[in-house]
Design a protein around this motif. Structure first.
Motif, PDB file in Angstrom:
ATOM      1  N   ASP A 167     -27.974  22.996  24.566  1.00 31.07           N
ATOM      2  CA  ASP A 167     -27.740  22.717  25.767  1.00 31.07           C
ATOM      3  C   ASP A 167     -29.284  23.728  26.352  1.00 31.07           C
ATOM      4  OD1 ASP A 167     -26.327  24.334  26.124  1.00 31.07           O
ATOM      5  OD2 ASP A 167     -25.442  22.925  27.674  1.00 31.07           O
ATOM      6  N   ALA A 168     -29.421  24.714  25.935  1.00 30.85           N
ATOM      7  CA  ALA A 168     -30.181  25.455  26.724  1.00 30.85           C
ATOM      8  C   ALA A 168     -31.561  24.679  27.547  1.00 30.85           C
ATOM      9  CB  ALA A 168     -30.755  26.989  25.586  1.00 30.85           C
ATOM     10  N   VAL A 169     -32.068  26.071  28.731  1.00 30.91           N
ATOM     11  CA  VAL A 169     -32.873  25.688  29.500  1.00 30.91           C
ATOM     12  C   VAL A 169     -33.988  26.394  29.732  1.00 30.91           C
ATOM     13  CG1 VAL A 169     -31.847  23.354  30.086  1.00 30.91           C
ATOM     14  CG2 VAL A 169     -31.300  24.887  31.014  1.00 30.91           C
ATOM     15  N   PRO A 201     -40.343  29.975  36.076  1.00 31.69           N
ATOM     16  CA  PRO A 201     -42.162  29.582  35.298  1.00 31.69           C
ATOM     17  C   PRO A 201     -43.200  29.860  34.846  1.00 31.69           C
ATOM     18  CG  PRO A 201     -41.550  30.109  38.051  1.00 31.69           C
ATOM     19  CD  PRO A 201     -40.293  30.358  37.459  1.00 31.69           C
ATOM     20  N   GLY A 202     -43.765  29.255  33.840  1.00 34.56           N
ATOM     21  CA  GLY A 202     -44.707  30.136  33.121  1.00 34.56           C
ATOM     22  C   GLY A 202     -43.930  30.153  31.780  1.00 34.56           C
ATOM     23  N   TRP A 203     -42.793  30.457  31.629  1.00 33.60           N
ATOM     24  CA  TRP A 203     -41.571  30.622  30.411  1.00 33.60           C
ATOM     25  C   TRP A 203     -41.561  29.140  29.849  1.00 33.60           C
ATOM     26  CZ3 TRP A 203     -39.172  34.971  28.647  1.00 33.60           C
ATOM     27  CH2 TRP A 203     -38.890  36.377  29.331  1.00 33.60           C
ATOM     28  N   GLU A 204     -41.193  29.155  28.836  1.00 41.15           N
ATOM     29  CA  GLU A 204     -40.914  28.438  27.480  1.00 41.15           C
ATOM     30  C   GLU A 204     -39.914  28.348  26.220  1.00 41.15           C
ATOM     31  OE1 GLU A 204     -44.047  26.920  24.283  1.00 41.15           O
ATOM     32  OE2 GLU A 204     -45.140  27.554  25.922  1.00 41.15           O
ATOM     33  N   ILE A 205     -38.919  27.400  25.995  1.00 43.33           N
ATOM     34  CA  ILE A 205     -37.994  26.999  25.151  1.00 43.33           C
ATOM     35  C   ILE A 205     -38.110  26.759  23.921  1.00 43.33           C
ATOM     36  CG2 ILE A 205     -35.912  25.502  25.998  1.00 43.33           C
ATOM     37  CD1 ILE A 205     -34.131  26.915  25.320  1.00 43.33           C
ATOM     38  N   LYS A 206     -37.914  27.287  22.842  1.00 42.73           N
ATOM     39  CA  LYS A 206     -38.577  26.769  21.155  1.00 42.73           C
ATOM     40  C   LYS A 206     -37.883  25.829  21.205  1.00 42.73           C
ATOM     41  CE  LYS A 206     -42.599  28.645  20.738  1.00 42.73           C
ATOM     42  NZ  LYS A 206     -43.885  27.928  21.581  1.00 42.73           N
ATOM     43  N   ASP A 207     -38.503  24.723  20.408  1.00 41.30           N
ATOM     44  CA  ASP A 207     -36.787  23.554  20.559  1.00 41.30           C
ATOM     45  C   ASP A 207     -36.449  24.169  19.241  1.00 41.30           C
ATOM     46  OD1 ASP A 207     -38.449  22.044  22.680  1.00 41.30           O
ATOM     47  OD2 ASP A 207     -39.919  21.354  21.227  1.00 41.30           O
ATOM     48  N   ASP A 219     -23.005  34.205  26.279  1.00 37.74           N
ATOM     49  CA  ASP A 219     -24.150  34.319  27.111  1.00 37.74           C
ATOM     50  C   ASP A 219     -24.467  34.433  28.545  1.00 37.74           C
ATOM     51  OD1 ASP A 219     -27.027  35.452  26.990  1.00 37.74           O
ATOM     52  OD2 ASP A 219     -27.646  34.166  27.407  1.00 37.74           O
ATOM     53  N   ALA A 220     -23.865  34.298  29.566  1.00 41.72           N
ATOM     54  CA  ALA A 220     -23.890  33.924  31.043  1.00 41.72           C
ATOM     55  C   ALA A 220     -25.144  33.731  30.803  1.00 41.72           C
ATOM     56  CB  ALA A 220     -23.141  35.200  31.901  1.00 41.72           C
ATOM     57  N   GLN A 221     -26.095  34.243  30.976  1.00 40.66           N
ATOM     58  CA  GLN A 221     -27.914  33.583  31.723  1.00 40.66           C
ATOM     59  C   GLN A 221     -27.945  32.530  31.080  1.00 40.66           C
ATOM     60  OE1 GLN A 221     -30.656  36.360  29.405  1.00 40.66           O
ATOM     61  NE2 GLN A 221     -32.332  35.474  30.808  1.00 40.66           N
ATOM     62  N   SER A 222     -27.842  31.833  29.521  1.00 45.06           N
ATOM     63  CA  SER A 222     -27.557  30.345  29.276  1.00 45.06           C
ATOM     64  C   SER A 222     -27.290  29.912  30.475  1.00 45.06           C
ATOM     65  CB  SER A 222     -27.563  30.122  27.583  1.00 45.06           C
ATOM     66  OG  SER A 222     -28.743  31.442  27.423  1.00 45.06           O
ATOM     67  N   ALA A 223     -25.879  29.842  30.661  1.00 44.01           N
ATOM     68  CA  ALA A 223     -25.035  29.382  31.845  1.00 44.01           C
ATOM     69  C   ALA A 223     -25.732  29.111  32.749  1.00 44.01           C
ATOM     70  CB  ALA A 223     -23.714  29.635  32.042  1.00 44.01           C
ATOM     71  N   PHE A 262     -28.758  29.447  33.655  1.00 45.56           N
ATOM     72  CA  PHE A 262     -29.841  29.175  33.910  1.00 45.56           C
ATOM     73  C   PHE A 262     -29.597  27.098  33.916  1.00 45.56           C
ATOM     74  CE2 PHE A 262     -32.889  32.091  31.776  1.00 45.56           C
ATOM     75  CZ  PHE A 262     -33.240  32.865  33.142  1.00 45.56           C
ATOM     76  N   LYS A 263     -28.644  27.161  33.099  1.00 45.19           N
ATOM     77  CA  LYS A 263     -28.213  25.571  33.438  1.00 45.19           C
ATOM     78  C   LYS A 263     -27.877  24.723  34.703  1.00 45.19           C
ATOM     79  CE  LYS A 263     -25.425  25.381  29.905  1.00 45.19           C
ATOM     80  NZ  LYS A 263     -24.339  25.212  28.674  1.00 45.19           N
ATOM     81  N   PHE A 264     -27.519  25.122  35.523  1.00 46.63           N
ATOM     82  CA  PHE A 264     -27.589  25.238  37.405  1.00 46.63           C
ATOM     83  C   PHE A 264     -28.323  24.999  37.240  1.00 46.63           C
ATOM     84  CE2 PHE A 264     -25.425  29.054  38.313  1.00 46.63           C
ATOM     85  CZ  PHE A 264     -26.087  29.487  38.760  1.00 46.63           C
ATOM     86  N   ALA A 265     -29.440  26.833  37.372  1.00 41.08           N
ATOM     87  CA  ALA A 265     -30.519  26.603  38.427  1.00 41.08           C
ATOM     88  C   ALA A 265     -31.362  25.368  38.337  1.00 41.08           C
ATOM     89  CB  ALA A 265     -30.568  28.286  38.137  1.00 41.08           C
ATOM     90  N   GLU A 266     -31.778  25.499  37.142  1.00 45.51           N
ATOM     91  CA  GLU A 266     -32.080  24.199  36.437  1.00 45.51           C
ATOM     92  C   GLU A 266     -32.663  23.619  36.864  1.00 45.51           C
ATOM     93  OE1 GLU A 266     -34.500  20.970  34.548  1.00 45.51           O
ATOM     94  OE2 GLU A 266     -32.609  21.636  34.953  1.00 45.51           O
ATOM     95  N   LEU A 267     -31.670  23.128  37.580  1.00 48.45           N
ATOM     96  CA  LEU A 267     -30.930  21.459  38.621  1.00 48.45           C
ATOM     97  C   LEU A 267     -31.633  21.541  39.789  1.00 48.45           C
ATOM     98  CD1 LEU A 267     -27.123  20.468  37.846  1.00 48.45           C
ATOM     99  CD2 LEU A 267     -29.269  19.366  36.472  1.00 48.45           C
ATOM    100  N   PHE A 268     -32.010  22.723  40.296  1.00 52.76           N
ATOM    101  CA  PHE A 268     -32.481  22.944  41.710  1.00 52.76           C
ATOM    102  C   PHE A 268     -33.941  23.173  41.361  1.00 52.76           C
ATOM    103  CE2 PHE A 268     -28.218  24.935  41.501  1.00 52.76           C
ATOM    104  CZ  PHE A 268     -27.387  23.555  41.795  1.00 52.76           C
ATOM    105  N   ILE A 269     -33.928  24.066  40.750  1.00 49.37           N
ATOM    106  CA  ILE A 269     -35.435  24.005  41.483  1.00 49.37           C
ATOM    107  C   ILE A 269     -36.799  23.357  39.985  1.00 49.37           C
ATOM    108  CG2 ILE A 269     -36.971  25.765  39.487  1.00 49.37           C
ATOM    109  CD1 ILE A 269     -34.724  27.894  38.765  1.00 49.37           C
ATOM    110  N   ARG A 270     -35.347  22.339  39.764  1.00 48.41           N
ATOM    111  CA  ARG A 270     -36.712  20.892  39.371  1.00 48.41           C
ATOM    112  C   ARG A 270     -36.735  20.264  40.346  1.00 48.41           C
ATOM    113  NH1 ARG A 270     -34.373  16.624  35.952  1.00 48.41           N
ATOM    114  NH2 ARG A 270     -33.005  18.427  35.877  1.00 48.41           N
TER     115      ARG A 270
END
Length: 547
Positions: free
Chosen positions: A166-168, A172-178, A283-287, A289-297
């Protein structure tokens, strides 16, 4: 004569333009200009470009295997791809990178990355004329040595690793590989996913919170999300499953928060601690990013403080704050380095329109973690004198500027661990299903809040408490409302022994027209459309003492 000179000038200008264009095209293809000239040209990517990526695997039973390549040539991303859960194996991503002006003729710049078992030429349409280079863990690289390839917006300039199906990637400018990296593994290992950035880093401007055109400002307080690396495991879920589906903690938590963001449309989100469930976040960074993505989007500003679990994972409080500060729409700040804690800062909400006057001040403070003196004061830590002094000095220094606001200026505060006075409240609206786990030592922060005119303080920490409690005025001392956010995350406890407790989120609506503050809660299950325990807690800028 004059006409002849003008005609000659035009002809020379055209000839010069054509010559420059031809030289540019030839140089772009055949590198006809010397490096000495290229080195003085401005670099499109002022930082670094990636020239190679590989994965190294090592084993504790093979003494000849190494997980670190020559540091003079390779940079290692310091994340074990097995998250230290492999019985005998570890693996790391290594990258080669160079400044654009230091690239040599033989250097190749990475333009694309794929992950899979098959060469993309055979596995994807439209790749027939491309040449891909194979690397371990299913990596395929498309590299080029063409001049000016590093100038392209498609050139890869940074690489990172995130974890979980479920990583996100919210940057900006970044993309995660599927497709995750193809690692030899047995048992449950979180998927390791490569994330890449193309072109230069984005320029981010910190948002400026402002009262709306209608004179109102709505705050969502999201308390105790307890997010993991990966889906996470539901604790004490009520109900245990929805529509017969298995309960995965993080998807259910994030769906809940996302639904309320869309329905309530808050102007600001305050994350009041324990966003990360450290024990299950290798990996706390992955956690994060999950909440931050909700607000950034959704283009919603957010501010974070930390609880006693956030830094129990892979990142310290300082590292968490540094990471969060780099994300879009984040208002988070570490605060002064001269006082205790990380995350002591102020958010000023400006008046409507173009006014530069503050209409609302939010004080956010770090309540730390566990008691530093367990022998004498068991339980949890407390706000330190340096923090209280900083708060008092900051509030006093702001009073003159706040007085220039044409309406009534108001102040609120957010913390994670409740104050000792939460135990002494006389009027309560909402649930108190567990005794407040406040510090045993009272450092006097409640008195400082009241002295400086703060009308509401709200905390998290105790998941099944969701009340607002009033300490009424006494001997000419103003009262103050002390609220709980209520636990929102399915990765944190909510039982047993607390009855059917549904996860919830608290909202505050500030109306500057009447100098009022209303608050209510929204539920994840049950009456999901209603406002629970809606109450007016501030009127005319003063604490409402009737509940």
């Amino acid at each position: 004569m004059t006409r002849r000179i003008v005609r000659a000038g035009i002809q020379l200008g055209l000839l010069a333009s054509i010559t420059i264009l031809l030289v540019y095209l030839l140089d772009n293809r055949y590198s006809v200009l010397p490096n000495s000239i290229h080195n003085h040209l401005p670099a499109h990517n002022a930082g670094l470009v990636i020239t190679d990526i590989t994965v190294t695997t090592c084993s504790t039973i093979n003494l000849l295997s190494k997980c670190r390549l020559d540091p003079e040539k390779w940079h290692r991303i310091e994340k074990d791809l097995y998250l230290h859960s492999g019985w005998v194996s570890s693996a790391y991503v290594h990258i080669q990178r160079k400044k654009e002006e230091e690239l040599l003729e033989e250097d190749k710049v990475i333009m694309d990355v794929r992950i899979g078992k098959l060469d993309p030429v055979t596995g994807e349409k439209g790749q027939g004329n491309e040449r891909w280079e194979s690397r371990p863990a299913g990596l395929w690289l498309k590299r080029t040595s063409k001049r000016h390839a590093s100038d392209s917006q498609t050139a890869i300039t940074a690489v990172d690793v995130l974890f979980g199906a479920d990583a996100v990637e919210p940057r900006p400018g970044w993309e995660i590989k599927d497709t995750p990296l193809l690692l030899a593994s047995s048992g449950e290992v979180q998927e390791a996913r490569l994330s890449i950035r193309r072109g230069p880093p984005a320029n981010l401007e910190k948002p400026v919170p402002r009262i709306g055109k209608d004179g109102k400002f709505k705050i969502m307080q999201a308390a105790d999300l307890h997010l993991s690396t990966g889906f996470g495991t539901c604790r004490d879920a009520e109900p245990s499953g929805v529509d017969g589906k298995k309960c995965d903690a993080d998807p259910r938590t994030l769906d809940f928060i996302g639904r309320l963001l869309d329905e309530e449309k808050p102007d600001l989100v305050v994350l009041s601690g324990d966003q990360v469930n450290g024990e299950t976040a290798p990996d706390a960074q992955s956690a994060v990013f999950k909440f931050a993505e909700l607000f950034i989007r959704r283009n919603i500003p957010y501010a974070t403080i930390y609880g006693n679990h956030d830094d129990e994972g892979s990142l310290s409080r300082t590292a968490l704050m540094t990471l969060t500060q780099t994300l879009p729409f984040s208002l988070s700040e570490p605060g002064p380095a001269t006082i205790d804690g990380v995350g002591n800062y102020v958010v000023e909400v400006l008046a409507r329109g173009t006014s530069q006057h503050s209409a609302l001040t939010l004080y956010l403070l770090d309540t730390h973690s566990y008691s530093p003196d367990e022998k004498n004061y068991r339980g949890y830590d407390w706000l330190k004198k340096s923090q209280i002094d900083w708060f008092t000095e900051t509030a006093q220094a702001s009073k003159k500027a706040h007085a220039e606001y044409t309406h009534v200026h108001m102040d609120m505060a957010f913390i994670h661990i409740p104050l000792p006075e939460y135990r002494k409240s006389q009027i309560r609206v909402g649930n108190m299903r567990e005794p407040p786990t406040a510090p045993s030592f009272n450092s006097g922060f409640k008195d400082a809040l009241v002295d400086q005119g703060v009308v509401v303080v709200s905390c998290g920490h105790d998941h099944v408490n969701d009340y607002c409690a009033l300490l009424p005025p006494k001997d000419d001392t103003p009262g103050i409302w002390m609220c709980y956010g209520g636990g929102a995350g399915f990765g944190g406890y909510a039982g047993p022994g607390y009855g059917e407790y549904h996860r919830r989120v608290r909202f505050f609506e500030v109306d500057t027209n009447e100098a009022t503050i209303k608050t209510w809660k929204r539920l994840e299950f049950g009456d999901i459309e209603g406002r629970l325990d809606e109450q007016l807690i501030v009127e005319g800028g003063h604490v409402v003492t009737g509940g």
